[in-house]
Design a protein around this motif. Structure first.
Motif, PDB file in Angstrom:
ATOM      1  N   PRO A   1     -78.775 -43.524  -8.182  1.00  0.00           N
ATOM      2  CA  PRO A   1     -78.923 -44.109  -6.851  1.00  0.00           C
ATOM      3  C   PRO A   1     -77.739 -45.030  -6.573  1.00  0.00           C
ATOM      4  O   PRO A   1     -77.250 -45.709  -7.470  1.00  0.00           O
ATOM      5  CB  PRO A   1     -80.225 -44.906  -6.944  1.00  0.00           C
ATOM      6  N   ARG A   2     -77.267 -45.059  -5.336  1.00  0.00           N
ATOM      7  CA  ARG A   2     -76.136 -45.946  -5.014  1.00  0.00           C
ATOM      8  C   ARG A   2     -76.010 -46.078  -3.510  1.00  0.00           C
ATOM      9  O   ARG A   2     -76.813 -45.560  -2.770  1.00  0.00           O
ATOM     10  CB  ARG A   2     -74.853 -45.400  -5.612  1.00  0.00           C
TER      11      ARG A   2
ATOM     12  N   ILE B   1     -81.236 -57.482   2.219  1.00  0.00           N
ATOM     13  CA  ILE B   1     -81.973 -56.793   1.156  1.00  0.00           C
ATOM     14  C   ILE B   1     -81.689 -57.444  -0.194  1.00  0.00           C
ATOM     15  O   ILE B   1     -80.687 -58.151  -0.350  1.00  0.00           O
ATOM     16  CB  ILE B   1     -81.565 -55.301   1.034  1.00  0.00           C
ATOM     17  N   ARG B   2     -82.584 -57.203  -1.138  1.00  0.00           N
ATOM     18  CA  ARG B   2     -82.325 -57.574  -2.528  1.00  0.00           C
ATOM     19  C   ARG B   2     -82.726 -56.396  -3.398  1.00  0.00           C
ATOM     20  O   ARG B   2     -83.811 -55.846  -3.252  1.00  0.00           O
ATOM     21  CB  ARG B   2     -83.134 -58.805  -2.909  1.00  0.00           C
ATOM     22  N   GLN B   3     -81.855 -56.013  -4.308  1.00  0.00           N
ATOM     23  CA  GLN B   3     -82.196 -54.912  -5.198  1.00  0.00           C
ATOM     24  C   GLN B   3     -83.195 -55.393  -6.250  1.00  0.00           C
ATOM     25  O   GLN B   3     -82.987 -56.418  -6.892  1.00  0.00           O
ATOM     26  CB  GLN B   3     -80.943 -54.365  -5.870  1.00  0.00           C
ATOM     27  N   GLN B   4     -84.288 -54.646  -6.432  1.00  0.00           N
ATOM     28  CA  GLN B   4     -85.303 -55.029  -7.430  1.00  0.00           C
ATOM     29  C   GLN B   4     -85.197 -54.163  -8.683  1.00  0.00           C
ATOM     30  O   GLN B   4     -85.610 -54.568  -9.752  1.00  0.00           O
ATOM     31  CB  GLN B   4     -86.703 -54.902  -6.828  1.00  0.00           C
ATOM     32  N   ALA B   5     -84.686 -52.967  -8.507  1.00  0.00           N
ATOM     33  CA  ALA B   5     -84.422 -52.043  -9.619  1.00  0.00           C
ATOM     34  C   ALA B   5     -83.449 -51.040  -9.021  1.00  0.00           C
ATOM     35  O   ALA B   5     -83.216 -51.056  -7.802  1.00  0.00           O
ATOM     36  CB  ALA B   5     -85.716 -51.373 -10.091  1.00  0.00           C
ATOM     37  N   ALA B   6     -82.886 -50.176  -9.837  1.00  0.00           N
ATOM     38  CA  ALA B   6     -81.909 -49.225  -9.311  1.00  0.00           C
ATOM     39  C   ALA B   6     -82.493 -48.454  -8.125  1.00  0.00           C
ATOM     40  O   ALA B   6     -83.539 -47.807  -8.250  1.00  0.00           O
ATOM     41  CB  ALA B   6     -81.495 -48.248 -10.412  1.00  0.00           C
TER      42      ALA B   6
END
Lengths: 441, 441
Positions: free
Chosen positions: B145-146, B32-37
């Motif tokens: 979010p986390r 995965i890659r985080q795109q926003a929180a």
């Protein structure tokens, strides 16, 4: 699937708001329900077709070497500021503020995000070529959404993005998608014609639209008759080879949408070879070079050590739009006529006398045997009238109808009807079974 | 898939923001890659796992008689005003205005919309029971979010909704989902325990959470040891029969989350049967009667001619959350250990000396044969060091590693390593092939 356990809300009348035939038929056949302007729920029958189309699109992307990812629907506005499109995109972009008042948007397309993914991980020409695609819902806030799923606001699109070190290799990437598209539409049962296209707001200098012919199509298209007789590249096409000859063959003859039409050039075609028809756009491919990689800093080290912005292309297929497109191309007065590959069910099994023990038993047996052979069957086991059952099966366009009643059964026979031609044939149960299970292979 | 044609961006170090092991491993393994929180792109490896989980969830929903639809992500605020939840939902709801300033929202769940679909089409008790489900992205605007996909904002959920004429038949519907959930988690390679749950904001008086045990789980759970030894219902379970005995068996012994924990009741369990462990919630089922059907007017005519609000239940599985949940339950210091059923690839084929003609040929041959046999292979054909190749395969958790080098080949041998146990075995090429193709069945 037994109809008594299914959810198939057939409408007797076409709702007034539906202006075109695919919209009318999708509503009548219980395929979709509008939840808000241009926003639809996909009911069981519609969703089956959507997923079959999606899977064919996926298989042909994979065959051409594209790799599947899934980008989220919600994007950060900052990403679009980097490319300059946040302000440029206009009212069609659905802009959103989250609880912390950060500016977000519902992605109408993904050039920015895929470029961001690329620049995060890829550093060297050695990792190229690369083509990443996804099949995801998009949102474009059309001022006047209409024509059902043909021009919705929330729609499913397959978008692929190619990354190459230079223009020459980007052209190969473009050609691979070009050929993949020819194969995709052919497998969907459509005749699609690539036409030179305007590159529009995405920009770039190499672009084709793929147009399917349908008498009820949205726009006028013009082509040389020879294009209609070209052979679609086979399964054994080697996508690592030079595909230029195939692309040349498919782009040699005249083919243009209304926008790009050149009267003078068209007039030079012999009159009996001039085709002027209605068409529907179902795909669009672009090469746009460094339009996004340059401002967004997506660079790779070249063999000579220098750094170079990567050459990109993007390749879209409107997956949900295709459901409507196929119906525009494949229907008659009685309803939809699905091409086999995308039909929600292969066979509609009609019990002419539900409640009659012998007929029920024969139907149950046929149902089980067909299922076991991997044939998707919709079994109308309800106590409706025969006429209504026939009309429903015609409306929803299942390719084969298997009709079972007490009279035929008395002599061991059933009737098989082919939806596309209306042809009906009486035959033994065994003959029907072997016909339907063979058709499956 | 050849690694040289794939996109697998392995990270050497776990990014600092990742607090829990599944988040760290998903980032390191290039899933995965985080795109926003709380919003992620699913990279190829991650998306493969997500789709495998999704498919198992789907198959078990279908087996239990649920029918698939797809509702859109964007909903109209008016629908939520009918149930009274538009104002009640609070800041977690992502509220949106479209270009015409109509109030919309990104669906956090679908009780209102499915009730709307139901009331549009269904009029009679004869059309019941009905269970409609969809697998769709949802959005909940969490304040913080986390934990990666375990607590994201945009997440994939399977949500099913049952409709019945009365409470008794609604209980059957509830039991069908209960059993489907037991089967689903078992097929995913997880041990899941149903626990009596608080019904929370959805309301209702019958509810269970499904909790998987993982030493790194988010919350404390308590149960009787016997629950861990119960047999999961088989493929041949008849979902049209009364499933009460199965549900009773699974709910008889003590099992509770921290919130619902009853110290006194737990103390009565013999000490050697008391299990206190960490758990992760991966599903939640509810019966809530007429909570939505009443205010929204979803009524059906009963056999006696009267009209009655329909009895409903809803049944959720966090599909994207499960990717993280499975990793929490299945990993070691070297990386992920995928259960076979959800592994992105079954076999990692490691070429110890890419460029060596004999090794390349042997690997290419194995790759082709395994693919032909329907085995998903990731072939590391790159020129990396052997150590790095082993580390990558361990990290991404492919169940089997097939290791091919010039020394072994000289005597016709290869090595087969099982990721879960670390067990390695030297054998002939033929033996390895037959082992791997048998394992596939």
């Amino acid at each position: 699937m037994r109809l008594s356990n299914y959810f198939l809300p057939i409408l007797k009348e076409a709702p007034r708001e539906a202006e075109i035939v695919s919209h009318r038929l999708m509503l009548r056949a219980g395929m979709i329900r509008q939840q808000a302007a241009g926003i639809y729920s996909w009911l069981p029958l519609g969703y089956r077709v959507l997923r079959k189309i999606e899977q064919i699109v996926r298989e042909e992307q994979e065959r051409a070497g594209a790799v599947e990812v899934l980008m989220p629907t919600i994007q950060s506005a900052d990403l679009w500021r980097e490319s300059g499109r946040y302000d440029a995109y206009g009212a069609e972009m659905l802009r959103i503020q989250d609880r912390h008042e950060r500016e977000m948007l519902y992605g109408p397309t993904n050039e920015e995000m895929i470029t961001d993914i690329f620049r995060t991980y890829v550093r060297s020409y050695k990792d190229l070529p690369l083509n990443l695609y996804h099949i995801q819902w998009k949102f474009r806030d059309e001022r006047r959404p209409r024509f059902g799923v043909m021009r919705g606001r929330e729609f499913m699109m397959k978008d692929a993005y190619s990354f190459d070190t230079d223009k020459e290799s980007a052209r190969h990437a473009y050609n691979r998608m070009f050929v993949a598209y020819l194969r995709t539409y052919a497998r969907l049962g459509l005749q699609a014609i690539p036409m030179r296209a305007d590159t529009g707001p995405i920009g770039g200098d190499m672009s084709h639209e793929f147009i399917i012919l349908a008498s009820t199509g949205e726009s006028q298209v013009f082509c040389h008759k020879d294009v209609l007789e070209l052979k679609v590249p086979g399964e054994d096409t080697d996508f690592s080879s030079d595909l230029t000859p195939i692309v040349d063959e498919w782009t040699r003859a005249y083919a243009a949408t209304d926008e790009m039409h050149d009267e003078a050039a068209f007039a030079e075609i012999p009159a009996d070879k001039q085709v002027s028809a209605r068409g529907i756009e179902v795909g669009h491919i672009f090469y746009f070079g460094t339009k996004y990689s340059e401002p967004m800093g997506a660079k790779v080290a070249q063999a000579d050590g220098s750094e170079q912005a990567v050459h990109m292309g993007s390749y879209g297929i409107g997956v949900s739009r295709l459901v409507g497109g196929i119906i525009e191309a494949c229907h008659d007065d009685n309803g939809i006529i699905w091409p086999e590959a995308v039909a929600p069910f292969q066979v509609g099994l009609i019990n002419l006398k539900s409640g009659d023990a012998a007929t029920d038993a024969a139907c149950a047996d046929l149902y089980e045997k067909l299922n076991k052979a991997g044939v998707d069957v919709l079994y109308d086991d309800t106590d409706g009238r025969a006429g209504a059952k026939f009309a429903t099966m015609d409306l929803i366009g299942v390719p084969w109808q298997l009709i079972v009643g007490p009279r035929g059964l008395a002599s061991g026979e059933v009737e098989l009807k082919r939806r596309a031609t209306g042809e009906r044939e009486t035959m033994t149960i065994e003959a029907a079974l072997s016909r339907l299970t063979d058709a499956q292979d």
